[in-house]
Structures are given as structure tokens and as C-alpha cells.
Scaffold this motif. Sequence first.
Motif, PDB file in Angstrom:
ATOM      1  N   LYS A 486     113.134  94.859   8.404  1.00 40.43           N
ATOM      2  CA  LYS A 486     113.876  94.399   9.582  1.00 40.43           C
ATOM      3  C   LYS A 486     113.762  92.903   9.790  1.00 40.43           C
ATOM      4  N   PHE A 487     112.549  92.343   9.595  1.00 48.78           N
ATOM      5  CA  PHE A 487     112.321  90.934   9.918  1.00 48.78           C
ATOM      6  C   PHE A 487     112.101  90.047   8.693  1.00 48.78           C
ATOM      7  N   GLY A 488     111.737  90.635   7.565  1.00 50.58           N
ATOM      8  CA  GLY A 488     111.444  89.852   6.379  1.00 50.58           C
ATOM      9  C   GLY A 488     109.950  89.658   6.177  1.00 50.58           C
ATOM     10  N   VAL A 489     109.584  89.241   4.963  1.00 51.43           N
ATOM     11  CA  VAL A 489     108.172  89.091   4.626  1.00 51.43           C
ATOM     12  C   VAL A 489     107.513  87.962   5.406  1.00 51.43           C
ATOM     13  N   ALA A 490     108.181  86.813   5.502  1.00 57.72           N
ATOM     14  CA  ALA A 490     107.564  85.636   6.118  1.00 57.72           C
ATOM     15  C   ALA A 490     107.154  85.864   7.574  1.00 57.72           C
ATOM     16  N   PRO A 491     108.033  86.399   8.436  1.00 60.93           N
ATOM     17  CA  PRO A 491     107.600  86.631   9.822  1.00 60.93           C
ATOM     18  C   PRO A 491     106.443  87.629   9.929  1.00 60.93           C
ATOM     19  N   VAL A 492     106.471  88.674   9.095  1.00 66.99           N
ATOM     20  CA  VAL A 492     105.397  89.664   9.145  1.00 66.99           C
ATOM     21  C   VAL A 492     104.071  89.037   8.702  1.00 66.99           C
ATOM     22  N   TYR A 493     104.122  88.267   7.617  1.00 66.27           N
ATOM     23  CA  TYR A 493     102.906  87.605   7.157  1.00 66.27           C
ATOM     24  C   TYR A 493     102.417  86.577   8.184  1.00 66.27           C
ATOM     25  N   ALA A 494     103.344  85.869   8.802  1.00 63.57           N
ATOM     26  CA  ALA A 494     102.960  84.906   9.840  1.00 63.57           C
ATOM     27  C   ALA A 494     102.288  85.619  11.011  1.00 63.57           C
ATOM     28  N   SER A 495     102.771  86.826  11.338  1.00 63.93           N
ATOM     29  CA  SER A 495     102.134  87.594  12.421  1.00 63.93           C
ATOM     30  C   SER A 495     100.731  88.020  12.015  1.00 63.93           C
ATOM     31  N   PHE A 496     100.525  88.349  10.736  1.00 64.26           N
ATOM     32  CA  PHE A 496      99.175  88.653  10.259  1.00 64.26           C
ATOM     33  C   PHE A 496      98.269  87.427  10.423  1.00 64.26           C
ATOM     34  N   GLY A 497      98.819  86.257  10.118  1.00 71.78           N
ATOM     35  CA  GLY A 497      98.052  85.032  10.302  1.00 71.78           C
ATOM     36  C   GLY A 497      97.702  84.796  11.757  1.00 71.78           C
ATOM     37  N   ALA A 498      98.647  85.084  12.652  1.00 71.68           N
ATOM     38  CA  ALA A 498      98.389  84.907  14.081  1.00 71.68           C
ATOM     39  C   ALA A 498      97.296  85.859  14.564  1.00 71.68           C
ATOM     40  N   VAL A 499      97.343  87.110  14.112  1.00 69.61           N
ATOM     41  CA  VAL A 499      96.302  88.070  14.491  1.00 69.61           C
ATOM     42  C   VAL A 499      94.955  87.618  13.948  1.00 69.61           C
ATOM     43  N   SER A 500      94.946  87.051  12.743  1.00 72.54           N
ATOM     44  CA  SER A 500      93.695  86.546  12.175  1.00 72.54           C
ATOM     45  C   SER A 500      93.115  85.425  13.031  1.00 72.54           C
ATOM     46  N   LEU A 501      93.971  84.564  13.565  1.00 69.35           N
ATOM     47  CA  LEU A 501      93.493  83.506  14.464  1.00 69.35           C
ATOM     48  C   LEU A 501      92.908  84.099  15.738  1.00 69.35           C
ATOM     49  N   VAL A 502      93.560  85.130  16.269  1.00 72.11           N
ATOM     50  CA  VAL A 502      93.026  85.812  17.456  1.00 72.11           C
ATOM     51  C   VAL A 502      91.663  86.420  17.142  1.00 72.11           C
ATOM     52  N   ALA A 503      91.540  87.004  15.952  1.00 70.13           N
ATOM     53  CA  ALA A 503      90.267  87.607  15.558  1.00 70.13           C
ATOM     54  C   ALA A 503      89.171  86.555  15.434  1.00 70.13           C
ATOM     55  N   ALA A 504      89.512  85.387  14.884  1.00 74.44           N
ATOM     56  CA  ALA A 504      88.528  84.300  14.795  1.00 74.44           C
ATOM     57  C   ALA A 504      88.086  83.863  16.180  1.00 74.44           C
ATOM     58  N   ALA A 505      89.032  83.749  17.110  1.00 74.13           N
ATOM     59  CA  ALA A 505      88.686  83.373  18.480  1.00 74.13           C
ATOM     60  C   ALA A 505      87.829  84.452  19.132  1.00 74.13           C
ATOM     61  N   PHE A 506      88.155  85.704  18.891  1.00 80.07           N
ATOM     62  CA  PHE A 506      87.365  86.797  19.452  1.00 80.07           C
ATOM     63  C   PHE A 506      85.931  86.735  18.938  1.00 80.07           C
ATOM     64  N   ALA A 507      85.774  86.494  17.643  1.00 79.12           N
ATOM     65  CA  ALA A 507      84.434  86.395  17.068  1.00 79.12           C
ATOM     66  C   ALA A 507      83.670  85.220  17.671  1.00 79.12           C
ATOM     67  N   TYR A 508      84.355  84.119  17.951  1.00 75.63           N
ATOM     68  CA  TYR A 508      83.692  82.945  18.524  1.00 75.63           C
ATOM     69  C   TYR A 508      83.214  83.198  19.950  1.00 75.63           C
ATOM     70  N   TYR A 509      84.051  83.838  20.752  1.00 72.78           N
ATOM     71  CA  TYR A 509      83.737  84.000  22.175  1.00 72.78           C
ATOM     72  C   TYR A 509      82.942  85.264  22.495  1.00 72.78           C
ATOM     73  N   PHE A 510      83.052  86.289  21.678  1.00 69.85           N
ATOM     74  CA  PHE A 510      82.464  87.571  22.050  1.00 69.85           C
ATOM     75  C   PHE A 510      81.301  88.025  21.169  1.00 69.85           C
ATOM     76  N   ILE A 511      81.207  87.517  19.958  1.00 74.19           N
ATOM     77  CA  ILE A 511      80.180  87.996  19.045  1.00 74.19           C
ATOM     78  C   ILE A 511      78.934  87.131  19.164  1.00 74.19           C
ATOM     79  N   VAL A 512      77.801  87.758  19.287  1.00 74.68           N
ATOM     80  CA  VAL A 512      76.526  87.053  19.290  1.00 74.68           C
ATOM     81  C   VAL A 512      75.938  87.086  17.886  1.00 74.68           C
ATOM     82  N   GLU A 513      75.094  86.127  17.587  1.00 74.10           N
ATOM     83  CA  GLU A 513      74.453  86.096  16.275  1.00 74.10           C
ATOM     84  C   GLU A 513      73.241  87.007  16.266  1.00 74.10           C
TER      85      GLU A 513
END
Length: 530
Positions: A486-513
Amino acid sequence: MWPVSAAIVSAPVSIPNLYFPKAKRTQKLHYGALKCSFGHSSPRLRVSALKDQLPDSATTPEDEGRKLSSSDNKRGGGGGFDYGWLPAFPHVLVASMSNFIFGYHIGVMNGPIVSVARELGFDGNSFLEGLVVSIFIAGAFIGSLSAGPLADKLGCRLTFQIDTIPLILGAITSAKAHSLNDILGGRFLVGLGIGVNTVLVPIYISEVAPTRYRGALGSLCQIGTCVGIIASLFLGISSENDPHWWRTMLYIASVPGFVVALGMQFAIESPRWLCKAGRMDEAKTVIRELWGASEVENAIEEFQSVSMSDGSDLDSRWSEILEEPHSRVAFIGGTLFTLQQFAGINGVLYFSSLTFQDVGIQSSALASLFVGLTNFAGALCALYLVDREGRQKLLIGSYLGMAISMFLVAFSVVFPLDELLSNNLSILGTIMYIFSFAIGAGPVTGIIIPELSSTRTRGKIMGVSFSTHWACNFVVGLFFLELVEKFGVAPVYASFGAVSLVAAAFAYYFIVETKGRSLEEIERSLNLKA
């Protein structure tokens, strides 16, 4: 797993119509395996408190590291190479054999599914082919929820041995199948066993490993899964010439189950579970064997202090994970696995075979080998780094690497570039993504959740977290190809990249060492502000 998980690791299998309704049967999918929100109206504010709680502990990470390294270094000779991990290694290795089974069953239907369909009479029905490949997800979902209560009641050793029953019976039933129902029943039984394993292995390793080696030994989950995948793909080569070879492969799948059942007869039980069960003499013996005689009294004192504060026993209730501080950890576990799956590991591995074809690698087996070796290399790096750099750094770096990789691939697709350059950028982005996943998002997710969980609710929190993983795994697989069309490979892959950025932020703010801290120290710290 964890590596899955996976555990959290992925391997190629034929595209099931159940997941990819419009895909051709001849295409390949790198089907992702291993690797919900609980609490109150404002989980963000409640969970973020974890960031500030561990430093409140009276024991610093440096003190803990010095305390544990003292006896470890004595066992290693006091200088040179440190052998403090060695006493626990055989027991962890036996447990990691369960992840080998996991990986083997991920890849076992890659090539043979066509022969299976032809012999059992559903050739040409892509929906049924997909159902045979993926029905184990239903079993794994149920198995992951049942693993915690079983381990709480019976202990890890006996649960491992009981779990080999559906794994062995499922493999043999599938190998002897003469109808669609036979193969579906066998795969479902295998799924039950896999679901239990993905929860049980990280719990067992976290509870028997010495603190300063807990991350490295936990990374063996990922390595075991990778080796299992590679083994199944290697054995599957013969299926191209022998239409009945799939039966032999499934018979072989039963062998590791016998190895685990026998090996666990000689493995030790978790000292923390023995303490909960009131078997103090056995707990002391195990601690002496694993961590050294000098750690016995201190460890027992820590176990008992936690038991007195949270009432640890063998009868915890499911409702307890809705209470503080357990709800925060359950929220983190479920969110980590949700982000892991929606960061797109399944989709990327599916398209990796097509990407390799664009640069002239037509053999799906060779493409799978590149993917498997990249996964394995990342897992080895995680083993080396996780106790040196820490869990949080690896998670953040892993997801940032995944995001950059996805944006690179999207760039190569969207912008007009030389065809050869575009293909090379796609290959580079795909390899970077898989390596980045294997170095952090895959193994560390399964390592850190049992570390943050309390002794009383560890099994149930892990069960909820992994059941979330399986559910998200199913959803991503179900809609991935439809979104690409429906949308093509590039938008879907870009959305995966965006979710990965959210995951990095989540790890920074919520995960303790948790590096260098005993499980009891972590638990006491999280209880301070509950």
C-alpha cells in the motif's frame, strides 16, 4: 531468548499466507522469533521513577563489583584471565541448549515446507502452508504464560525436564505425520515447549550466574538460538534433493530435548528458588559450588532479607504484577518487547533475501548464511560488551544503529541513485540493522527484564512480557506485506527507523543500569519508593 529472544532472533521460512496473504508461495520470509501495559493511570510518571531508585541503595556498583570479584579472582588465580564464570558455565550451557532447540525449530520448515505440503496433500494452499509454519506461535503464547507458575512451584530444573516432553513428542509427531492434523498437532506441541523455554532460560541464567558475569552468560541464549538456526538451515540443504528429508530433520529435532532432560539431571537448581522453598542446606551447597565458599553467608542473608520484605514464597498471585513496584517492571517488559517487534526485525529479514538477489546473490541458502553469520557475530559482541558497557548503553546504541540503518535503506530507495550504489547501500543498511539488533535489542531485552523483576514475581512478569512478544510478532507478520504494497518499502522502513528512535529514547528514560548489581540489591532499591 532471549533472542528470542530471541529470543528474539530470526530465521528464514516460507512466507505463510496467514501472515502475508498476498505473497507468492515461492518467496521467502525471515520469520522473527523470540527476542502490555500494567499499572495505574500515569505509567510514564510511575515507571520513570526507576531511573532514580537504584542509586539509593546503600551498596554502590563499585562496592558490589569489588565484593564479587574478590572470590571470583581467587578462583581464577588472582591474576591474568578471570575464571569466575567457569563454575556456572556447564549449567548455563545445558539451559542454553533449550535455545538451540528454539532456533532449530524456527528454521526447520524453511525449505521442507513445500515437500511437507506435497506429501500431506495441501500443496498449493498457501494458507495451510503458513499455518503449519506458524502455528507454534499459538502454542508459544500459551507456553510463555504457563512457564512462570510452573517454575515457581516446581523449580527450574524440573520445569526444564517436564518441558522437554512436548518438545520431544511434538518433533516426533511432526516427523511421523500422515495428515495435516498430525503436523499441526506436532507443531503446536513444539510451540508450547518453546514458549516455556523462552521464559525459563533467562530466569534460570539470571539466578545462577555470578553477578559480574550475569550479562555475558545471559547472552548465551542468543548464541544458542543462532546456532540452532544455522544447524537447521545447513541440514535443510538436503531437502532440495530428497522430498522425504523433512521427516529426518524433525526426528533430529527431538534429540536436543533428550540432551536437556538428561543434562538437567546433573545441573544445579536455582539457589534463590531453593531458599524460597525453605531448602537452605541445598541452597548453601549450590552457592558454594557456583560463587565460592566466601559468598555463602552473605548470599543467604540477602535472599532472606528480600524474602522478609516481600513475602517471597511459592504461591505468588497473578494480581501481584498489577501492584507496585511489579507493575512498573511488567510495563517496561511489555513495552520493550512491543518496541522490539514493531522496530521491524521480521520485515527487514524478509526483504533481506530480495535485497541480496538485487546484487546477484540468487541462492536463498547463501543469503540466509549471510544473515545467520551477521546475527551470530552480533551475539558474540553482545556477550563481550554487556557486562563491560552495561545493558542500557547496548540497548540505546542498538536501537540508534537500527534507526540509522533503516533510514539509509529508505534513502537508497527514495532518492535517484546509481543502481549499483543503491543496491550496495541497501545491503549495507540491512547488514547494519541485523548486526545492531543482535548486539543489543535482541539479547539485552531478555537479560534485563528478569534482572529488574522481583524474586516473587519474576516468572509471571517474564511470562507476560514474552506473551506480549508473541502477540506483537503475529501482528507485525500479519500486516507487513499489506503495508508494503500500500505504501511502499521506503515509508515502511522509515517507520521502523522511527520506532527504533522511540525505543532508544525509552531505554534512555526508563531503563536503569543493572550491571554489577546483585538481583537482591536491585530488588531492594526498586522497593524503596514503591
